[in-house]
Design an enzyme around this catalytic site. Structure first.
Site, mmCIF file in Angstrom:
data_model
loop_
_atom_site.group_PDB
_atom_site.id
_atom_site.type_symbol
_atom_site.label_atom_id
_atom_site.label_comp_id
_atom_site.label_asym_id
_atom_site.label_seq_id
_atom_site.Cartn_x
_atom_site.Cartn_y
_atom_site.Cartn_z
ATOM 1 N N LYS A 41 -9.168 65.808 -28.415
ATOM 2 C CA LYS A 41 -8.628 64.479 -28.089
ATOM 3 C C LYS A 41 -9.682 63.401 -28.344
ATOM 4 O O LYS A 41 -9.343 62.291 -28.758
ATOM 5 C CB LYS A 41 -8.200 64.450 -26.627
ATOM 6 C CG LYS A 41 -8.089 63.056 -26.058
ATOM 7 C CD LYS A 41 -7.918 63.066 -24.567
ATOM 8 C CE LYS A 41 -8.301 61.746 -23.948
ATOM 9 N NZ LYS A 41 -9.741 61.536 -23.791
ATOM 10 N N ASN A 42 -10.953 63.735 -28.107
ATOM 11 C CA ASN A 42 -11.983 62.705 -28.251
ATOM 12 C C ASN A 42 -12.549 62.614 -29.666
ATOM 13 O O ASN A 42 -13.559 61.953 -29.891
ATOM 14 C CB ASN A 42 -13.082 62.917 -27.202
ATOM 15 C CG ASN A 42 -12.549 62.608 -25.805
ATOM 16 O OD1 ASN A 42 -11.448 62.064 -25.663
ATOM 17 N ND2 ASN A 42 -13.305 62.957 -24.784
ATOM 18 N N ARG A 68 -7.960 53.755 -24.914
ATOM 19 C CA ARG A 68 -9.194 53.022 -25.210
ATOM 20 C C ARG A 68 -9.485 52.982 -26.718
ATOM 21 O O ARG A 68 -10.408 52.312 -27.171
ATOM 22 C CB ARG A 68 -10.383 53.668 -24.494
ATOM 23 C CG ARG A 68 -10.266 53.557 -22.990
ATOM 24 C CD ARG A 68 -11.522 53.970 -22.300
ATOM 25 N NE ARG A 68 -12.663 53.154 -22.627
ATOM 26 C CZ ARG A 68 -12.864 51.922 -22.189
ATOM 27 N NH1 ARG A 68 -11.989 51.349 -21.404
ATOM 28 N NH2 ARG A 68 -13.950 51.260 -22.537
ATOM 29 N N CYS A 79 -8.422 56.177 -18.600
ATOM 30 C CA CYS A 79 -8.442 56.599 -17.201
ATOM 31 C C CYS A 79 -9.239 55.645 -16.332
ATOM 32 O O CYS A 79 -10.258 55.113 -16.751
ATOM 33 C CB CYS A 79 -9.057 57.994 -17.113
ATOM 34 S SG CYS A 79 -8.001 59.242 -17.845
ATOM 35 N N ASP A 100 -16.551 65.222 -18.295
ATOM 36 C CA ASP A 100 -15.152 65.689 -18.318
ATOM 37 C C ASP A 100 -14.996 67.116 -17.792
ATOM 38 O O ASP A 100 -13.887 67.554 -17.513
ATOM 39 C CB ASP A 100 -14.588 65.610 -19.741
ATOM 40 C CG ASP A 100 -14.604 64.197 -20.249
ATOM 41 O OD1 ASP A 100 -13.808 63.388 -19.786
ATOM 42 O OD2 ASP A 100 -15.450 63.882 -21.101
ATOM 43 N N VAL A 106 -22.419 59.705 -15.279
ATOM 44 C CA VAL A 106 -21.866 59.011 -16.457
ATOM 45 C C VAL A 106 -20.875 57.918 -16.037
ATOM 46 O O VAL A 106 -20.931 56.791 -16.542
ATOM 47 C CB VAL A 106 -21.202 60.013 -17.432
ATOM 48 C CG1 VAL A 106 -20.632 59.284 -18.645
ATOM 49 C CG2 VAL A 106 -22.208 61.067 -17.871
HETATM 50 N N1 EPU Z 1 -20.222 51.682 -20.972
HETATM 51 C C1 EPU Z 1 -20.543 50.379 -20.717
HETATM 52 N N2 EPU Z 1 -20.225 49.441 -21.659
HETATM 53 C C2 EPU Z 1 -19.603 49.760 -22.826
HETATM 54 C C3 EPU Z 1 -19.282 51.107 -23.084
HETATM 55 C C4 EPU Z 1 -19.604 52.056 -22.130
HETATM 56 O O1 EPU Z 1 -21.111 50.052 -19.658
HETATM 57 O O2 EPU Z 1 -19.329 48.849 -23.639
HETATM 58 C C5 EPU Z 1 -20.527 52.716 -19.957
HETATM 59 C C6 EPU Z 1 -19.244 53.315 -19.361
HETATM 60 O O3 EPU Z 1 -18.699 52.495 -18.364
HETATM 61 C C7 EPU Z 1 -19.745 54.654 -18.852
HETATM 62 C C8 EPU Z 1 -20.818 55.032 -19.888
HETATM 63 O O4 EPU Z 1 -21.172 53.815 -20.561
HETATM 64 O O5 EPU Z 1 -20.331 54.499 -17.595
HETATM 65 C C9 EPU Z 1 -20.384 56.050 -20.910
HETATM 66 O O6 EPU Z 1 -19.176 55.638 -21.524
HETATM 67 P P1 EPU Z 1 -18.806 56.027 -23.019
HETATM 68 O O7 EPU Z 1 -18.738 54.781 -23.827
HETATM 69 O O8 EPU Z 1 -19.721 57.117 -23.461
HETATM 70 O O9 EPU Z 1 -17.359 56.610 -22.836
HETATM 71 P P2 EPU Z 1 -16.093 56.368 -23.759
HETATM 72 O O10 EPU Z 1 -16.453 56.373 -25.175
HETATM 73 O O11 EPU Z 1 -15.269 55.255 -23.211
HETATM 74 C C10 EPU Z 1 -15.569 58.890 -24.181
HETATM 75 C C11 EPU Z 1 -14.415 59.800 -23.873
HETATM 76 C C12 EPU Z 1 -14.392 60.121 -22.398
HETATM 77 C C13 EPU Z 1 -15.707 60.797 -22.033
HETATM 78 C C14 EPU Z 1 -16.877 59.885 -22.404
HETATM 79 C C15 EPU Z 1 -18.230 60.515 -22.144
HETATM 80 C C16 EPU Z 1 -12.820 59.147 -25.539
HETATM 81 C C17 EPU Z 1 -11.532 58.493 -25.858
HETATM 82 N N3 EPU Z 1 -13.190 59.141 -24.262
HETATM 83 O O12 EPU Z 1 -15.309 57.702 -23.440
HETATM 84 O O13 EPU Z 1 -13.338 61.025 -22.196
HETATM 85 O O14 EPU Z 1 -15.722 61.064 -20.662
HETATM 86 O O15 EPU Z 1 -16.785 59.525 -23.801
HETATM 87 O O16 EPU Z 1 -18.391 61.641 -22.923
HETATM 88 O O17 EPU Z 1 -13.494 59.680 -26.406
HETATM 89 C C18 EPU Z 1 -11.587 62.066 -21.084
HETATM 90 O O18 EPU Z 1 -11.443 62.726 -22.123
HETATM 91 O O19 EPU Z 1 -10.962 62.282 -20.009
HETATM 92 C C19 EPU Z 1 -12.530 60.964 -21.106
HETATM 93 C C20 EPU Z 1 -12.604 60.049 -20.143
#
Ligand code: EPU
Length: 440
Positions: free
Chosen positions: A23-24, A97, A121, A311, A333
Protein backbone atom coordinates in the site's frame (compact mmCIF):
# COMPACT_ATOMS: atom_id res chain seq x y z
CA UNK A 1 -25.44 1.65 4.52
CA UNK A 2 -22.59 0.96 6.96
CA UNK A 3 -21.38 -2.60 7.45
CA UNK A 4 -21.34 -4.42 10.77
CA UNK A 5 -18.80 -7.20 11.23
CA UNK A 6 -19.66 -9.65 13.99
CA UNK A 7 -16.79 -11.77 15.25
CA UNK A 8 -17.14 -14.81 17.47
CA UNK A 9 -13.63 -14.90 18.92
CA UNK A 10 -11.42 -17.57 20.38
CA UNK A 11 -10.54 -19.65 17.32
CA UNK A 12 -6.89 -19.95 16.22
CA UNK A 13 -6.43 -18.54 12.70
CA UNK A 14 -5.05 -21.25 10.47
CA UNK A 15 -4.35 -21.48 6.76
CA UNK A 16 -2.96 -19.30 4.00
CA UNK A 17 -3.34 -15.69 2.88
CA UNK A 18 -1.88 -13.98 -0.16
CA UNK A 19 -0.26 -10.57 0.29
CA UNK A 20 0.28 -8.46 -2.84
CA UNK A 21 2.02 -5.12 -3.52
CA UNK A 22 2.65 -2.61 -0.74
CA UNK A 23 0.00 0.00 0.00
CA UNK A 24 2.85 2.39 0.77
CA UNK A 25 4.48 1.87 -2.63
CA UNK A 26 1.84 1.04 -5.25
CA UNK A 27 -0.09 4.37 -5.25
CA UNK A 28 3.22 6.26 -5.41
CA UNK A 29 4.46 4.21 -8.38
CA UNK A 30 1.19 5.07 -10.08
CA UNK A 31 1.95 8.77 -9.50
CA UNK A 32 5.48 8.22 -10.88
CA UNK A 33 3.97 7.03 -14.17
CA UNK A 34 2.82 10.64 -14.73
CA UNK A 35 6.46 11.66 -15.18
CA UNK A 36 6.93 9.38 -18.19
CA UNK A 37 6.54 10.23 -21.85
CA UNK A 38 5.52 6.62 -22.49
CA UNK A 39 3.13 4.11 -20.85
CA UNK A 40 4.12 2.12 -17.76
CA UNK A 41 3.13 -1.26 -16.41
CA UNK A 42 2.85 -2.14 -12.74
CA UNK A 43 2.40 -5.71 -11.48
CA UNK A 44 1.36 -7.16 -8.10
CA UNK A 45 -1.21 -4.37 -7.61
CA UNK A 46 -3.63 -5.02 -4.72
CA UNK A 47 -7.34 -4.15 -4.80
CA UNK A 48 -7.39 -1.58 -2.01
CA UNK A 49 -9.09 1.78 -1.59
CA UNK A 50 -5.88 3.85 -1.88
CA UNK A 51 -5.23 2.35 -5.34
CA UNK A 52 -8.80 3.18 -6.36
CA UNK A 53 -8.42 6.80 -5.19
CA UNK A 54 -5.16 7.31 -7.10
CA UNK A 55 -6.66 5.62 -10.19
CA UNK A 56 -9.49 8.17 -10.09
CA UNK A 57 -7.12 11.09 -9.53
CA UNK A 58 -4.91 10.01 -12.44
CA UNK A 59 -7.94 9.47 -14.66
CA UNK A 60 -9.28 12.99 -14.13
CA UNK A 61 -5.85 14.27 -15.18
CA UNK A 62 -6.06 12.35 -18.47
CA UNK A 63 -3.99 9.26 -17.60
CA UNK A 64 -5.50 6.07 -19.05
CA UNK A 65 -5.44 3.43 -16.31
CA UNK A 66 -6.37 -0.20 -17.07
CA UNK A 67 -6.19 -3.37 -15.00
CA UNK A 68 -6.26 -6.98 -16.17
CA UNK A 69 -9.06 -9.31 -15.01
CA UNK A 70 -7.25 -10.41 -11.83
CA UNK A 71 -6.52 -6.76 -11.14
CA UNK A 72 -2.86 -7.56 -10.53
CA UNK A 73 -1.39 -5.90 -13.63
CA UNK A 74 -2.05 -2.25 -14.27
CA UNK A 75 -1.15 -0.20 -17.33
CA UNK A 76 -0.85 3.55 -17.08
CA UNK A 77 -0.69 5.75 -20.16
CA UNK A 78 0.21 9.39 -19.36
CA UNK A 79 0.61 10.63 -22.96
CA UNK A 80 -2.46 12.86 -22.92
CA UNK A 81 -2.51 14.46 -19.48
CA UNK A 82 -4.13 17.80 -18.73
CA UNK A 83 -5.05 19.93 -15.72
CA UNK A 84 -8.22 18.68 -14.04
CA UNK A 85 -11.09 20.85 -12.82
CA UNK A 86 -10.70 21.86 -9.16
CA UNK A 87 -14.20 20.59 -8.43
CA UNK A 88 -13.29 17.13 -9.79
CA UNK A 89 -10.12 17.01 -7.68
CA UNK A 90 -11.99 18.26 -4.65
CA UNK A 91 -14.19 15.17 -4.74
CA UNK A 92 -11.17 13.27 -3.34
CA UNK A 93 -10.47 15.67 -0.47
CA UNK A 94 -9.91 13.94 2.84
CA UNK A 95 -9.62 10.46 1.29
CA UNK A 96 -5.87 9.86 1.31
CA UNK A 97 -2.45 11.43 1.77
CA UNK A 98 -1.20 10.48 -1.71
CA UNK A 99 -2.52 13.60 -3.57
CA UNK A 100 0.31 15.72 -2.10
CA UNK A 101 2.74 13.61 -4.19
CA UNK A 102 1.09 14.80 -7.41
CA UNK A 103 2.71 18.25 -6.95
CA UNK A 104 6.05 17.66 -8.69
CA UNK A 105 4.80 15.44 -11.55
CA UNK A 106 1.85 17.73 -12.36
CA UNK A 107 4.06 20.83 -12.29
CA UNK A 108 6.46 19.15 -14.68
CA UNK A 109 3.58 18.13 -16.96
CA UNK A 110 1.22 21.08 -16.75
CA UNK A 111 3.13 23.86 -14.98
CA UNK A 112 0.70 23.75 -12.05
CA UNK A 113 -1.20 21.48 -9.67
CA UNK A 114 -4.18 21.72 -7.34
CA UNK A 115 -4.04 19.45 -4.30
CA UNK A 116 -7.20 18.87 -2.24
CA UNK A 117 -7.21 18.76 1.56
CA UNK A 118 -5.54 15.52 2.61
CA UNK A 119 -6.91 12.53 4.46
CA UNK A 120 -5.20 9.48 5.91
CA UNK A 121 -5.24 8.05 9.40
CA UNK A 122 -5.67 10.33 12.41
CA UNK A 123 -2.57 9.18 14.25
CA UNK A 124 -1.04 12.60 14.82
CA UNK A 125 -1.12 16.07 13.35
CA UNK A 126 0.44 14.88 10.06
CA UNK A 127 1.48 18.31 8.74
CA UNK A 128 2.82 18.85 5.20
CA UNK A 129 5.32 21.59 6.08
CA UNK A 130 8.35 19.54 4.89
CA UNK A 131 6.61 18.92 1.56
CA UNK A 132 5.85 22.57 0.95
CA UNK A 133 9.31 23.69 2.07
CA UNK A 134 11.12 21.35 -0.34
CA UNK A 135 8.80 22.31 -3.19
CA UNK A 136 9.51 26.02 -2.56
CA UNK A 137 13.23 25.20 -2.69
CA UNK A 138 12.72 23.72 -6.16
CA UNK A 139 11.20 27.08 -7.18
CA UNK A 140 7.51 26.30 -6.75
CA UNK A 141 5.04 28.97 -5.71
CA UNK A 142 2.56 27.70 -3.13
CA UNK A 143 -0.83 29.33 -2.76
CA UNK A 144 -2.94 27.96 0.09
CA UNK A 145 -6.64 28.16 -0.79
CA UNK A 146 -9.72 27.44 1.35
CA UNK A 147 -10.18 23.88 0.01
CA UNK A 148 -6.67 22.91 -1.01
CA UNK A 149 -3.33 24.10 -2.35
CA UNK A 150 -2.59 25.61 -5.73
CA UNK A 151 1.04 25.18 -6.67
CA UNK A 152 2.83 26.39 -9.77
CA UNK A 153 6.30 26.70 -11.24
CA UNK A 154 6.30 29.87 -13.33
CA UNK A 155 10.08 29.69 -13.82
CA UNK A 156 10.38 25.90 -13.96
CA UNK A 157 11.77 23.61 -11.26
CA UNK A 158 15.47 23.61 -10.40
CA UNK A 159 17.50 21.11 -8.36
CA UNK A 160 18.36 22.20 -4.80
CA UNK A 161 20.37 21.33 -1.72
CA UNK A 162 17.86 20.09 0.83
CA UNK A 163 17.83 18.66 4.34
CA UNK A 164 14.78 17.22 6.08
CA UNK A 165 14.27 17.96 9.80
CA UNK A 166 13.19 14.28 10.16
CA UNK A 167 13.55 11.39 7.67
CA UNK A 168 9.97 11.64 6.42
CA UNK A 169 8.89 8.98 3.94
CA UNK A 170 6.42 11.24 2.13
CA UNK A 171 8.76 14.24 1.93
CA UNK A 172 11.56 12.02 0.56
CA UNK A 173 9.16 10.75 -2.11
CA UNK A 174 8.14 14.33 -2.85
CA UNK A 175 11.80 15.22 -3.47
CA UNK A 176 12.40 12.16 -5.67
CA UNK A 177 9.28 12.73 -7.80
CA UNK A 178 10.17 16.40 -8.29
CA UNK A 179 13.96 16.24 -8.64
CA UNK A 180 14.13 13.60 -11.39
CA UNK A 181 12.91 16.08 -14.03
CA UNK A 182 14.16 19.29 -12.36
CA UNK A 183 17.03 21.14 -13.95
CA UNK A 184 20.40 20.31 -12.38
CA UNK A 185 21.37 18.40 -9.26
CA UNK A 186 19.41 17.82 -6.06
CA UNK A 187 21.04 16.66 -2.88
CA UNK A 188 18.72 15.51 -0.09
CA UNK A 189 20.15 14.95 3.39
CA UNK A 190 18.38 13.06 6.20
CA UNK A 191 16.25 11.18 3.66
CA UNK A 192 14.02 8.21 4.51
CA UNK A 193 15.45 4.90 3.28
CA UNK A 194 12.46 2.58 3.75
CA UNK A 195 12.29 -0.41 1.35
CA UNK A 196 9.36 1.31 -0.41
CA UNK A 197 11.63 4.30 -1.11
CA UNK A 198 14.22 1.98 -2.69
CA UNK A 199 11.48 0.40 -4.80
CA UNK A 200 10.35 3.84 -5.98
CA UNK A 201 13.96 4.67 -6.83
CA UNK A 202 14.19 1.43 -8.85
CA UNK A 203 11.10 2.49 -10.81
CA UNK A 204 12.45 5.99 -11.46
CA UNK A 205 15.81 4.55 -12.51
CA UNK A 206 14.04 2.31 -15.05
CA UNK A 207 12.35 5.43 -16.40
CA UNK A 208 15.76 7.01 -16.98
CA UNK A 209 16.45 8.88 -13.72
CA UNK A 210 19.93 9.09 -12.22
CA UNK A 211 19.75 8.62 -8.45
CA UNK A 212 22.49 7.73 -5.98
CA UNK A 213 21.80 6.65 -2.40
CA UNK A 214 24.66 7.12 0.09
CA UNK A 215 25.03 5.28 3.39
CA UNK A 216 24.42 8.44 5.47
CA UNK A 217 20.79 9.06 4.42
CA UNK A 218 21.88 11.33 1.56
CA UNK A 219 20.25 10.93 -1.86
CA UNK A 220 21.63 12.67 -4.94
CA UNK A 221 19.48 13.10 -8.01
CA UNK A 222 20.79 14.35 -11.35
CA UNK A 223 17.86 15.85 -13.23
CA UNK A 224 17.22 14.60 -16.77
CA UNK A 225 15.18 16.19 -19.56
CA UNK A 226 12.88 13.25 -20.28
CA UNK A 227 11.72 10.02 -18.68
CA UNK A 228 10.22 6.97 -20.37
CA UNK A 229 7.85 4.39 -18.81
CA UNK A 230 8.59 1.49 -16.46
CA UNK A 231 7.68 -2.17 -16.09
CA UNK A 232 7.83 -3.15 -12.47
CA UNK A 233 6.58 -5.69 -9.94
CA UNK A 234 5.71 -3.86 -6.72
CA UNK A 235 7.49 -4.88 -3.53
CA UNK A 236 5.19 -6.89 -1.26
CA UNK A 237 3.32 -5.27 1.62
CA UNK A 238 5.52 -5.82 4.68
CA UNK A 239 2.97 -4.14 6.94
CA UNK A 240 0.22 -6.52 5.90
CA UNK A 241 2.60 -9.48 6.35
CA UNK A 242 3.50 -8.29 9.86
CA UNK A 243 -0.20 -7.88 10.65
CA UNK A 244 -0.98 -11.50 9.70
CA UNK A 245 2.08 -12.67 11.63
CA UNK A 246 0.76 -10.88 14.72
CA UNK A 247 -2.69 -12.37 14.14
CA UNK A 248 -1.15 -15.88 14.12
CA UNK A 249 0.65 -15.14 17.40
CA UNK A 250 -2.29 -13.61 19.27
CA UNK A 251 -4.84 -16.26 18.22
CA UNK A 252 -2.31 -19.09 18.81
CA UNK A 253 -2.71 -19.88 15.14
CA UNK A 254 -0.52 -20.79 12.19
CA UNK A 255 -0.63 -18.66 9.02
CA UNK A 256 1.29 -19.04 5.78
CA UNK A 257 1.64 -15.60 4.16
CA UNK A 258 2.21 -16.09 0.44
CA UNK A 259 4.18 -13.09 -0.81
CA UNK A 260 5.79 -12.16 2.55
CA UNK A 261 9.44 -11.10 2.10
CA UNK A 262 11.82 -11.75 4.99
CA UNK A 263 14.36 -9.16 3.82
CA UNK A 264 11.99 -6.27 4.55
CA UNK A 265 10.87 -7.62 7.93
CA UNK A 266 14.19 -8.05 9.76
CA UNK A 267 13.44 -5.71 12.69
CA UNK A 268 9.92 -7.13 13.02
CA UNK A 269 11.12 -10.75 13.02
CA UNK A 270 13.66 -10.13 15.79
CA UNK A 271 10.91 -8.85 18.07
CA UNK A 272 8.48 -11.56 16.91
CA UNK A 273 10.91 -14.26 17.90
CA UNK A 274 11.79 -12.61 21.24
CA UNK A 275 8.11 -12.47 22.21
CA UNK A 276 7.56 -16.12 21.36
CA UNK A 277 6.55 -16.28 17.71
CA UNK A 278 8.18 -18.61 15.19
CA UNK A 279 8.61 -18.28 11.45
CA UNK A 280 9.87 -20.23 8.51
CA UNK A 281 10.79 -18.95 5.06
CA UNK A 282 10.49 -20.45 1.58
CA UNK A 283 10.71 -19.06 -1.96
CA UNK A 284 7.02 -18.09 -2.08
CA UNK A 285 6.43 -16.60 1.36
CA UNK A 286 6.64 -17.13 5.09
CA UNK A 287 4.85 -19.19 7.72
CA UNK A 288 4.16 -17.63 11.15
CA UNK A 289 2.97 -19.38 14.30
CA UNK A 290 2.87 -19.28 18.09
CA UNK A 291 5.85 -21.32 19.30
CA UNK A 292 3.99 -22.65 22.37
CA UNK A 293 4.54 -21.71 26.01
CA UNK A 294 3.98 -18.26 27.52
CA UNK A 295 4.70 -15.14 25.44
CA UNK A 296 7.49 -12.94 26.83
CA UNK A 297 7.27 -9.20 27.57
CA UNK A 298 9.81 -6.73 26.18
CA UNK A 299 10.78 -3.10 25.65
CA UNK A 300 10.14 -1.85 22.14
CA UNK A 301 10.74 1.42 20.35
CA UNK A 302 9.39 2.33 16.94
CA UNK A 303 11.70 4.11 14.53
CA UNK A 304 12.31 4.93 10.89
CA UNK A 305 13.85 2.17 8.76
CA UNK A 306 15.87 0.09 9.55
CA UNK A 307 14.21 0.29 12.98
CA UNK A 308 10.98 -1.32 14.16
CA UNK A 309 8.33 0.30 12.00
CA UNK A 310 5.50 2.34 13.52
CA UNK A 311 2.92 0.42 11.44
CA UNK A 312 3.95 -2.82 13.16
CA UNK A 313 3.47 -1.33 16.61
CA UNK A 314 -0.30 -1.59 16.84
CA UNK A 315 -0.72 -5.31 16.01
CA UNK A 316 2.29 -6.09 18.22
CA UNK A 317 0.72 -4.28 21.20
CA UNK A 318 -2.17 -6.76 20.99
CA UNK A 319 0.36 -9.63 21.21
CA UNK A 320 1.99 -7.96 24.23
CA UNK A 321 -1.34 -7.96 26.10
CA UNK A 322 -0.87 -11.76 26.12
CA UNK A 323 2.78 -11.71 27.30
CA UNK A 324 3.54 -12.72 30.89
CA UNK A 325 4.90 -9.54 32.51
CA UNK A 326 5.30 -5.84 31.80
CA UNK A 327 6.17 -4.52 28.33
CA UNK A 328 7.01 -0.96 27.30
CA UNK A 329 6.33 0.44 23.84
CA UNK A 330 7.74 3.86 22.94
CA UNK A 331 6.24 5.35 19.75
CA UNK A 332 8.73 7.82 18.25
CA UNK A 333 7.33 8.35 14.73
CA UNK A 334 3.76 9.57 15.37
CA UNK A 335 2.79 11.52 18.47
CA UNK A 336 -0.71 10.08 18.73
CA UNK A 337 -0.67 6.42 17.70
CA UNK A 338 -2.04 4.84 20.86
CA UNK A 339 -5.68 5.92 20.56
CA UNK A 340 -6.54 2.37 19.53
CA UNK A 341 -5.61 1.08 23.03
CA UNK A 342 -8.90 2.48 24.45
CA UNK A 343 -10.84 -0.34 22.81
CA UNK A 344 -8.26 -2.90 23.94
CA UNK A 345 -8.69 -1.68 27.51
CA UNK A 346 -12.45 -2.11 27.22
CA UNK A 347 -11.74 -5.66 26.07
CA UNK A 348 -9.80 -6.34 29.26
CA UNK A 349 -6.20 -5.36 28.43
CA UNK A 350 -4.13 -3.52 31.01
CA UNK A 351 -2.42 -0.60 29.24
CA UNK A 352 -1.30 2.75 30.68
CA UNK A 353 -0.22 5.60 28.45
CA UNK A 354 2.51 8.08 29.43
CA UNK A 355 3.78 11.43 28.19
CA UNK A 356 7.40 10.60 29.02
CA UNK A 357 9.78 8.78 26.67
CA UNK A 358 9.89 5.37 28.33
CA UNK A 359 12.21 3.74 25.82
CA UNK A 360 15.98 4.01 25.96
CA UNK A 361 16.18 7.03 23.61
CA UNK A 362 14.48 10.36 24.23
CA UNK A 363 12.44 11.33 21.15
CA UNK A 364 10.97 14.52 19.60
CA UNK A 365 7.74 14.09 21.57
CA UNK A 366 9.31 13.79 25.02
CA UNK A 367 9.07 17.39 26.20
CA UNK A 368 5.58 17.80 24.82
CA UNK A 369 2.12 16.79 25.85
CA UNK A 370 1.74 13.55 23.87
CA UNK A 371 0.75 10.16 25.28
CA UNK A 372 3.34 8.31 23.23
CA UNK A 373 4.63 5.60 25.59
CA UNK A 374 2.59 2.57 26.64
CA UNK A 375 3.07 0.19 29.56
CA UNK A 376 1.30 -3.11 28.95
CA UNK A 377 0.84 -5.65 31.74
CA UNK A 378 -0.12 -9.15 30.79
CA UNK A 379 -1.45 -11.63 30.27
CA UNK A 380 -5.04 -10.33 30.11
CA UNK A 381 -8.01 -12.35 29.03
CA UNK A 382 -9.62 -10.39 26.19
CA UNK A 383 -13.41 -10.25 26.00
CA UNK A 384 -15.55 -9.37 22.99
CA UNK A 385 -16.72 -5.74 22.73
CA UNK A 386 -18.43 -3.21 20.47
CA UNK A 387 -15.69 -1.50 18.49
CA UNK A 388 -15.69 1.41 16.05
CA UNK A 389 -12.53 1.28 13.92
CA UNK A 390 -10.42 4.47 14.43
CA UNK A 391 -7.64 4.07 11.81
CA UNK A 392 -6.11 1.51 9.47
CA UNK A 393 -3.51 -0.31 11.60
CA UNK A 394 -5.34 0.32 14.88
CA UNK A 395 -8.43 -1.12 13.23
CA UNK A 396 -6.67 -4.26 12.09
CA UNK A 397 -5.30 -4.64 15.62
CA UNK A 398 -8.86 -4.47 16.94
CA UNK A 399 -9.78 -7.26 14.55
CA UNK A 400 -6.91 -9.38 15.86
CA UNK A 401 -7.99 -8.73 19.46
CA UNK A 402 -11.62 -9.57 18.63
CA UNK A 403 -10.56 -12.77 16.85
CA UNK A 404 -8.62 -13.86 19.94
CA UNK A 405 -11.19 -12.67 22.50
CA UNK A 406 -13.76 -14.70 24.37
CA UNK A 407 -17.26 -13.95 23.14
CA UNK A 408 -18.76 -11.72 20.48
CA UNK A 409 -17.44 -8.42 19.10
CA UNK A 410 -19.48 -6.09 16.92
CA UNK A 411 -17.19 -4.04 14.72
CA UNK A 412 -18.18 -0.94 12.73
CA UNK A 413 -16.10 1.35 10.51
CA UNK A 414 -14.47 -1.62 8.74
CA UNK A 415 -14.37 0.36 5.45
CA UNK A 416 -11.23 2.07 6.86
CA UNK A 417 -9.43 -1.28 6.85
CA UNK A 418 -10.14 -1.72 3.13
CA UNK A 419 -7.87 1.28 2.50
CA UNK A 420 -4.86 -0.95 3.08
CA UNK A 421 -5.85 -4.61 3.53
CA UNK A 422 -6.97 -6.36 0.36
CA UNK A 423 -10.09 -8.57 0.76
CA UNK A 424 -9.46 -8.83 4.50
CA UNK A 425 -12.92 -10.20 5.28
CA UNK A 426 -12.47 -13.11 2.83
CA UNK A 427 -9.00 -13.66 4.24
CA UNK A 428 -10.05 -13.93 7.89
CA UNK A 429 -12.98 -16.14 6.88
CA UNK A 430 -10.56 -18.34 4.89
CA UNK A 431 -8.41 -18.68 8.02
CA UNK A 432 -11.34 -20.18 9.89
CA UNK A 433 -12.67 -17.14 11.75
CA UNK A 434 -16.32 -17.23 12.76
CA UNK A 435 -17.67 -14.00 11.31
CA UNK A 436 -20.82 -12.55 9.82
CA UNK A 437 -21.34 -9.32 7.89
CA UNK A 438 -24.58 -7.38 8.00
CA UNK A 439 -25.80 -3.92 7.02
CA UNK A 440 -26.91 -1.42 9.64
N1 EPU B 1 6.07 15.06 9.23
C1 EPU B 1 6.06 16.41 9.45
N2 EPU B 1 5.92 17.23 8.37
C2 EPU B 1 5.80 16.76 7.10
C3 EPU B 1 5.82 15.37 6.88
C4 EPU B 1 5.96 14.53 7.98
O1 EPU B 1 6.17 16.87 10.60
O2 EPU B 1 5.66 17.57 6.16
C5 EPU B 1 6.19 14.14 10.39
C6 EPU B 1 4.91 13.32 10.58
O3 EPU B 1 3.92 14.05 11.26
C7 EPU B 1 5.43 12.12 11.36
C8 EPU B 1 6.84 11.93 10.77
O4 EPU B 1 7.18 13.17 10.14
O5 EPU B 1 5.52 12.43 12.72
C9 EPU B 1 6.96 10.81 9.77
O6 EPU B 1 5.98 10.96 8.76
P1 EPU B 1 6.21 10.45 7.27
O7 EPU B 1 6.21 11.63 6.36
O8 EPU B 1 7.40 9.55 7.26
O9 EPU B 1 4.92 9.60 7.02
P2 EPU B 1 4.02 9.56 5.72
O10 EPU B 1 4.83 9.58 4.51
O11 EPU B 1 2.88 10.51 5.86
C10 EPU B 1 4.12 6.97 5.40
C11 EPU B 1 3.10 5.86 5.40
C12 EPU B 1 2.64 5.59 6.81
C13 EPU B 1 3.84 5.20 7.65
C14 EPU B 1 4.89 6.31 7.59
C15 EPU B 1 6.17 5.97 8.34
C16 EPU B 1 2.08 6.13 3.25
C17 EPU B 1 0.89 6.51 2.46
N3 EPU B 1 1.99 6.26 4.57
O12 EPU B 1 3.42 8.11 5.89
O13 EPU B 1 1.75 4.51 6.74
O14 EPU B 1 3.44 4.99 8.97
O15 EPU B 1 5.22 6.60 6.21
O16 EPU B 1 6.78 4.87 7.77
O17 EPU B 1 3.09 5.72 2.70
C18 EPU B 1 -0.06 3.18 7.32
O18 EPU B 1 0.27 2.47 6.36
O19 EPU B 1 -0.97 2.88 8.14
C19 EPU B 1 0.62 4.45 7.50
C20 EPU B 1 0.20 5.39 8.34
Amino acid sequence: MAKLLTIQGGKPLQGEVHVRGAKNLVPKSMVASLLGSEPSQLRNVPEIKDVEIVTNLLTIHGVKVDRDSTGGTMSLDPRETYSAEHSEIDAYAGDSRIPILFCGPLMHKNGEAFIPDLGGCRIGDRPIDYHLEVLRNFGAVVDKQPNGIHISAPKGLRGAKLELPYPSVGATEQVLLTAVLAEGITELKNAAVEPEIHDLIAILQQMGAIITVYTDRTIRIEGVARLSGFKHRAISDRNESASWASAALVTKGDIYVRGAAQRDLTAFLNIYRKIGGEFEVDDEGMRFWHAGGPLKPLVLETDVHPGFMTDWQQPMVVALTQAHGVSIVHETVYENRFGFTNALKRMGASIQLHRECLGSNPCRFGQRNFLHSAVISGPSELKGADIDIPDLRGGFSHLIAALAAKGTSNVTGIEIISRGYEHFIDKIAGLGAEITISER
